[in-house]
Every structure is written in C-alpha cells, then in structure tokens.
Design a protein around this motif. Structure first.
Motif, PDB file in Angstrom:
ATOM      1  N   GLY A   1       5.741  25.925  15.145  1.00 64.43           N
ATOM      2  CA  GLY A   1       4.706  26.113  14.137  1.00 64.43           C
ATOM      3  C   GLY A   1       3.510  25.237  14.391  1.00 64.43           C
ATOM      4  N   THR A   2       2.369  25.660  13.859  1.00 60.04           N
ATOM      5  CA  THR A   2       1.114  24.942  14.081  1.00 60.04           C
ATOM      6  C   THR A   2       0.856  23.849  13.050  1.00 60.04           C
ATOM      7  N   ASN A   3       1.661  23.812  11.980  1.00 60.66           N
ATOM      8  CA  ASN A   3       1.520  22.737  11.001  1.00 60.66           C
ATOM      9  C   ASN A   3       2.920  22.353  10.502  1.00 60.66           C
ATOM     10  N   LEU A   4       2.972  21.280   9.711  1.00 63.27           N
ATOM     11  CA  LEU A   4       4.264  20.742   9.287  1.00 63.27           C
ATOM     12  C   LEU A   4       5.033  21.731   8.417  1.00 63.27           C
ATOM     13  N   HIS A   5       4.328  22.455   7.565  1.00 67.50           N
ATOM     14  CA  HIS A   5       4.994  23.426   6.692  1.00 67.50           C
ATOM     15  C   HIS A   5       5.747  24.473   7.521  1.00 67.50           C
ATOM     16  N   ARG A   6       5.099  24.999   8.536  1.00 74.98           N
ATOM     17  CA  ARG A   6       5.731  26.020   9.373  1.00 74.98           C
ATOM     18  C   ARG A   6       6.854  25.439  10.226  1.00 74.98           C
TER      19      ARG A   6
ATOM     20  N   ASP B   1       0.839  -1.202   0.000  1.00 75.97           N
ATOM     21  CA  ASP B   1       0.000   0.000   0.000  1.00 75.97           C
ATOM     22  C   ASP B   1       0.878   1.257   0.000  1.00 75.97           C
ATOM     23  N   PRO B   2       1.443   1.650  -1.159  1.00 76.28           N
ATOM     24  CA  PRO B   2       2.344   2.805  -1.233  1.00 76.28           C
ATOM     25  C   PRO B   2       1.775   4.097  -0.641  1.00 76.28           C
ATOM     26  N   PRO B   3       0.507   4.459  -0.874  1.00 74.13           N
ATOM     27  CA  PRO B   3      -0.007   5.694  -0.266  1.00 74.13           C
ATOM     28  C   PRO B   3       0.090   5.696   1.257  1.00 74.13           C
ATOM     29  N   SER B   4      -0.204   4.557   1.876  1.00 71.38           N
ATOM     30  CA  SER B   4      -0.097   4.474   3.331  1.00 71.38           C
ATOM     31  C   SER B   4       1.354   4.594   3.772  1.00 71.38           C
ATOM     32  N   ALA B   5       2.270   4.028   2.979  1.00 74.43           N
ATOM     33  CA  ALA B   5       3.697   4.157   3.288  1.00 74.43           C
ATOM     34  C   ALA B   5       4.119   5.620   3.245  1.00 74.43           C
ATOM     35  N   ALA B   6       3.594   6.362   2.274  1.00 78.24           N
ATOM     36  CA  ALA B   6       3.909   7.791   2.164  1.00 78.24           C
ATOM     37  C   ALA B   6       3.361   8.558   3.353  1.00 78.24           C
ATOM     38  N   SER B   7       2.180   8.168   3.802  1.00 75.93           N
ATOM     39  CA  SER B   7       1.591   8.812   4.971  1.00 75.93           C
ATOM     40  C   SER B   7       2.437   8.562   6.216  1.00 75.93           C
ATOM     41  N   LYS B   8       2.952   7.347   6.365  1.00 76.18           N
ATOM     42  CA  LYS B   8       3.835   7.025   7.490  1.00 76.18           C
ATOM     43  C   LYS B   8       5.151   7.795   7.386  1.00 76.18           C
ATOM     44  N   LEU B   9       5.613   7.988   6.173  1.00 72.91           N
ATOM     45  CA  LEU B   9       6.826   8.783   5.962  1.00 72.91           C
ATOM     46  C   LEU B   9       6.603  10.214   6.446  1.00 72.91           C
ATOM     47  N   ARG B  10       5.422  10.747   6.192  1.00 79.38           N
ATOM     48  CA  ARG B  10       5.093  12.098   6.661  1.00 79.38           C
ATOM     49  C   ARG B  10       5.145  12.171   8.181  1.00 79.38           C
ATOM     50  N   ARG B  11       4.667  11.121   8.842  1.00 79.69           N
ATOM     51  CA  ARG B  11       4.713  11.101  10.303  1.00 79.69           C
ATOM     52  C   ARG B  11       6.164  11.061  10.796  1.00 79.69           C
TER      53      ARG B  11
ATOM     54  N   LYS C   1       7.776  16.199   2.271  1.00 80.54           N
ATOM     55  CA  LYS C   1       6.427  16.535   2.726  1.00 80.54           C
ATOM     56  C   LYS C   1       5.430  16.414   1.574  1.00 80.54           C
ATOM     57  N   LEU C   2       5.846  16.762   0.360  1.00 80.50           N
ATOM     58  CA  LEU C   2       4.954  16.661  -0.797  1.00 80.50           C
ATOM     59  C   LEU C   2       4.565  15.212  -1.063  1.00 80.50           C
ATOM     60  N   VAL C   3       5.540  14.304  -0.912  1.00 80.94           N
ATOM     61  CA  VAL C   3       5.247  12.882  -1.084  1.00 80.94           C
ATOM     62  C   VAL C   3       4.275  12.421  -0.003  1.00 80.94           C
ATOM     63  N   GLY C   4       4.537  12.837   1.231  1.00 81.28           N
ATOM     64  CA  GLY C   4       3.667  12.464   2.342  1.00 81.28           C
ATOM     65  C   GLY C   4       2.256  12.992   2.178  1.00 81.28           C
ATOM     66  N   ASN C   5       2.129  14.232   1.710  1.00 80.81           N
ATOM     67  CA  ASN C   5       0.804  14.829   1.487  1.00 80.81           C
ATOM     68  C   ASN C   5       0.027  14.060   0.429  1.00 80.81           C
ATOM     69  N   GLU C   6       0.736  13.680  -0.639  1.00 81.88           N
ATOM     70  CA  GLU C   6       0.077  12.945  -1.723  1.00 81.88           C
ATOM     71  C   GLU C   6      -0.438  11.602  -1.223  1.00 81.88           C
ATOM     72  N   GLY C   7       0.358  10.951  -0.391  1.00 79.13           N
ATOM     73  CA  GLY C   7      -0.065   9.671   0.153  1.00 79.13           C
ATOM     74  C   GLY C   7      -1.225   9.801   1.115  1.00 79.13           C
ATOM     75  N   THR C   8      -1.261  10.906   1.868  1.00 86.60           N
ATOM     76  CA  THR C   8      -2.299  11.112   2.863  1.00 86.60           C
ATOM     77  C   THR C   8      -3.627  11.516   2.229  1.00 86.60           C
ATOM     78  N   HIS C   9      -3.570  12.335   1.189  1.00 86.66           N
ATOM     79  CA  HIS C   9      -4.795  12.916   0.631  1.00 86.66           C
ATOM     80  C   HIS C   9      -5.182  12.375  -0.742  1.00 86.66           C
TER      81      HIS C   9
END
Length: 289
Positions: free
Chosen positions: A201-206, A178-188, A226-234
C-alpha cells in the motif's frame, strides 16, 4: 506494563517517594533514584514558561486556584462585607504561611540494584524554603523530563526488529515531556511493523488493511494505534493517559514476534511427530484412525 509507575511520575514527585523504574540494561524493575546525586540550580524566570510544559501546567493550576478563591471572597464580600474581608485575610495568611516554592533545574542519576548500571535524568525541581522561624521545610519534588538512555515502558523482546525498537525507545523518551511527539514516534513504529511483514500500500491505512488476511487481530489493533499516531502528528490532542493505553495495545501486537519465534523453534519437533506417526498410518483408514 505497570501503568501505576508511569502515572505516578507524570507530575512532580517527592524525592523520597520516587518509584523504582525498569532498568534499560537488564530489564529488572530495580532502577532507583540516587538522592545523593541530585543537584538543583536556579532556572531564569524568563525561560521557565518556554522550557517546560509541566511548568506551564503548574502555573495554570495556581492561577485557576487563585481565581476560584477570589471569586468566593468576592461573592461573600458583596453580601457580607465583614465576613468577606476576614476570608480574604485568611487566604492571604495561608499563602504567607506556606513554604516558599522555587522552580529550579535538576539533574540526577538512577542506579540499578541488579546490574548496578546508571541512567542520567534531567528535569525540573520544586525547591521549598522554610517559613520564617521554622527549621523544617517541605521536601524537594522532581519532575524528570529526559532519561539517558531511554527507559523502556513495556518489555522489548530480543526478537523485536531493531528498527521498531529504536522508534519505540524514542516514543518512551518523548512521553515524559512531549506526548504528541511520542504519539508520532509510535506511528513510525507501526509503519516499521507493517514493513517487517511485507505490507502493501501507498499509505499506512492501506498497509494495515493489507495485513488483515494474515494478521487480523494485529491489524485491528494497529488501526486504533494509527489514530493515536495521527493525532500526535497533526494535532496536540494526545496526553500521557492516551499513550499509556496505546503502549499496552502495542505490547500485545509486538508479542507476535515472540509467538513467531516459538513457532519456528517448535516446527522441527512438529515435523518429527508428523513423520513418525504419519508413517504408522500408511494402509489405515485415516478417518477411523
């Protein structure tokens, strides 16, 4: 990170050709598939499509191939009916001569040639039945989707914070099914890195932006990750190739902890040098010295 290993097992692999993997216990690249431990059992047709993305991909490839063959036969038949008929017969004959393929569930063990520890694996198998009158058949192919424990796809240093390591091992685990879930875990894992460095900061970007003053290159790399993680999450636009690139990038970022440890270990030596030779400069012109 050796991309070739992970690319080679992204799909089905013949049992005898399965590559050595990194051992999650000792780190040596000596984890091999124990072919004797492989067991396969039938998988109900009604469950195949739901159970595995890889089965769905194989089905799509086969339907596409049959469709392309049908279009060729149709085009030839419209202009040369006899030739089109012969081509159609040839395609059917080739299909009948091919070994019969059955999708099954599989389970096996891998064993490390170094520390002798074991890893279990579960997934799918393509099992072939020999053609009528033939004694030999195609070799069974496997696609393992779950490894227990998770196999590290990049080296995980002993200096890496535990919370980051946990998220990365989950990302490696999901990579195989499940690559999208892997990307989401990478974001974490990125979030945990930022927290470990006191990012604000109040979010990851900040949070990443707040690290630019102290860790400019790491922050730059984290923005891309972060872009990879966002794509996997959303969304579902992340595949195995994207993850392999992301894992290579985060490997560099995480080397920060090794560099930091080496700095801490050499600081006492640096201070001794400073103390000894600075004392010898007393009374001298530091510029001329």
């Amino acid at each position: 990170m050796k991309e070739a290993i992970w690319k080679s097992i992204a799909g089905f692999v013949k049992v005898s050709k399965y590559p050595f993997l990194p051992c999650p216990y000792c780190g040596a690249e000596s984890l091999s598939l124990d072919a004797r431990s492989l067991h396969v059992r039938p998988l109900p047709d009604s469950y195949k499509e739901i159970a595995s993305r890889h089965f769905r991909d194989l089905k799509s490839e086969k339907l596409k191939s049959l469709s392309e063959t049908g279009e060729v036969v149709k085009d030839v038949f419209e202009t040369q009916p006899l030739l089109g008929f012969l081509i159609g017969l040839g395609a059917v004959a080739a299909e009948l001569q091919a070994d019969i393929e059955n999708m099954a569930q599989s389970i096996a063990f891998f064993q490390c040639g170094g520390c002798e520890a074991s890893v279990s694996a579960v997934g799918l198998a393509k099992v072939y039945t020999a053609r009528t009158g033939e004694q030999h058949k195609q070799e069974t192919e496997v696609k393992f989707e779950y490894f227990t424990p998770s196999i590290p796809m990049i080296p995980l240093s002993e200096h890496l914070p535990r919370e980051i390591k946990i998220e990365l091992l989950d990302a490696f685990k999901h990579y195989h099914f499940d690559p999208p879930s892997a990307a989401s875990k990478l974001r974490r894992a990125i979030e945990k890195f930022c927290q470990s460095q006191g990012a604000k900061g109040t979010n990851l970007h900040r949070q990443i932006d707040s690290l630019k003053a102290t860790l400019p290159l790491e922050a730059q790399y984290l923005e891309a990750l972060k872009l990879v993680g966002n794509e996997g999450t959303h969304s579902n636009g992340v595949d195995e190739g994207d993850l392999l690139l992301a894992f290579k990038v985060i490997q560099y970022v995480l080397e920060f902890f090794d560099r930091k440890k080496r700095f801490e270990e050499t600081t006492p030596d640096y201070e001794k040098i400073q103390e000894k030779f600075n004392s010898q400069l007393i009374g001298r012109d530091p510029v001329k010295a």
